[in-house]
Design a protein around this motif. Structure first.
Motif, mmCIF file in Angstrom:
data_model
loop_
_atom_site.group_PDB
_atom_site.id
_atom_site.type_symbol
_atom_site.label_atom_id
_atom_site.label_comp_id
_atom_site.label_asym_id
_atom_site.label_seq_id
_atom_site.Cartn_x
_atom_site.Cartn_y
_atom_site.Cartn_z
ATOM 1 N N GLN A 13 0.821 -1.199 0.000
ATOM 2 C CA GLN A 13 0.000 0.000 0.000
ATOM 3 C C GLN A 13 0.862 1.258 0.000
ATOM 4 O O GLN A 13 2.009 1.239 0.475
ATOM 5 C CB GLN A 13 -0.921 0.017 1.219
ATOM 6 C CG GLN A 13 -2.042 -1.004 1.153
ATOM 7 C CD GLN A 13 -3.037 -0.826 2.284
ATOM 8 O OE1 GLN A 13 -2.695 -0.330 3.350
ATOM 9 N NE2 GLN A 13 -4.275 -1.237 2.042
ATOM 10 N N ALA A 14 0.311 2.325 -0.497
ATOM 11 C CA ALA A 14 1.016 3.607 -0.481
ATOM 12 C C ALA A 14 1.440 3.951 0.951
ATOM 13 O O ALA A 14 0.659 3.743 1.901
ATOM 14 C CB ALA A 14 0.125 4.699 -1.048
ATOM 15 N N LEU A 86 6.472 4.559 -0.024
ATOM 16 C CA LEU A 86 6.195 4.244 -1.421
ATOM 17 C C LEU A 86 4.938 4.941 -1.924
ATOM 18 O O LEU A 86 3.975 5.141 -1.167
ATOM 19 C CB LEU A 86 6.078 2.734 -1.604
ATOM 20 C CG LEU A 86 7.429 2.006 -1.639
ATOM 21 C CD1 LEU A 86 7.261 0.525 -1.348
ATOM 22 C CD2 LEU A 86 8.110 2.216 -2.968
ATOM 23 N N THR A 91 5.310 2.275 -8.870
ATOM 24 C CA THR A 91 4.974 0.988 -9.472
ATOM 25 C C THR A 91 5.762 0.786 -10.763
ATOM 26 O O THR A 91 5.734 1.631 -11.657
ATOM 27 C CB THR A 91 3.463 0.911 -9.770
ATOM 28 O OG1 THR A 91 2.749 0.928 -8.535
ATOM 29 C CG2 THR A 91 3.118 -0.357 -10.535
ATOM 30 N N VAL A 122 2.464 -0.575 -6.100
ATOM 31 C CA VAL A 122 2.041 0.228 -4.954
ATOM 32 C C VAL A 122 0.596 0.655 -5.183
ATOM 33 O O VAL A 122 0.291 1.350 -6.151
ATOM 34 C CB VAL A 122 2.938 1.455 -4.767
ATOM 35 C CG1 VAL A 122 2.531 2.218 -3.504
ATOM 36 C CG2 VAL A 122 4.405 1.049 -4.697
#
Length: 124
Positions: A13-14, A86, A91, A122
């Motif tokens: 996940q972000a 991230l 990605t 991500v």
């Protein structure tokens, strides 16, 4: 001859973190400067980070500076890319590369060996 194998990619996940590893074959790993590149869907491969053969000199793309850290363990023939905070735009397929020269470069054609890549995705 150097063979490179990346690992550590996945779905995150972000805001999350991943650590990529790149294991090199051969006994001369410490002679090579190393780099990480990435290629997002529909885009050209781009420079991410590089590291001199002695691990002292590093350079980062502006988009990852302060979030990513490149390092190496010559005893384990491995280079790492620690990726924190991230973002979805991170990605891509991430590639490591080896250059038979003490100093690394952000120019991909100056690298001699490449791995097959590892996917990092991500989610937002």
């Amino acid at each position: 001859q150097v063979q490179l194998v990346e690992s550590g990619g996945g779905l995150v996940q972000a805001g999350g973190s991943l650590r990529l590893s790149c294991a090199a074959s051969g006994r001369t790993f410490s002679s090579y400067a190393m780099g990480w590149f990435r290629q997002a869907p529909g885009k050209e491969r781009e420079f991410v980070a590089d590291l001199s053969k002695n691990g002292v000199t590093t350079y980062y793309a502006h988009s990852v500076k302060g979030r990513f850290t490149i390092s190496r363990d010559n005893g384990k023939n491995t280079v790492y890319l620690q990726m924190n905070s991230l973002k979805p735009e991170d990605t891509a397929v991430y590639y490591c590369a080896a250059r038979g020269f003490p100093i690394a470069t952000m120019t991909e054609y100056e690298y001699d060996y490449w791995g097959q890549g590892t996917q990092v995705t991500v989610s937002s």
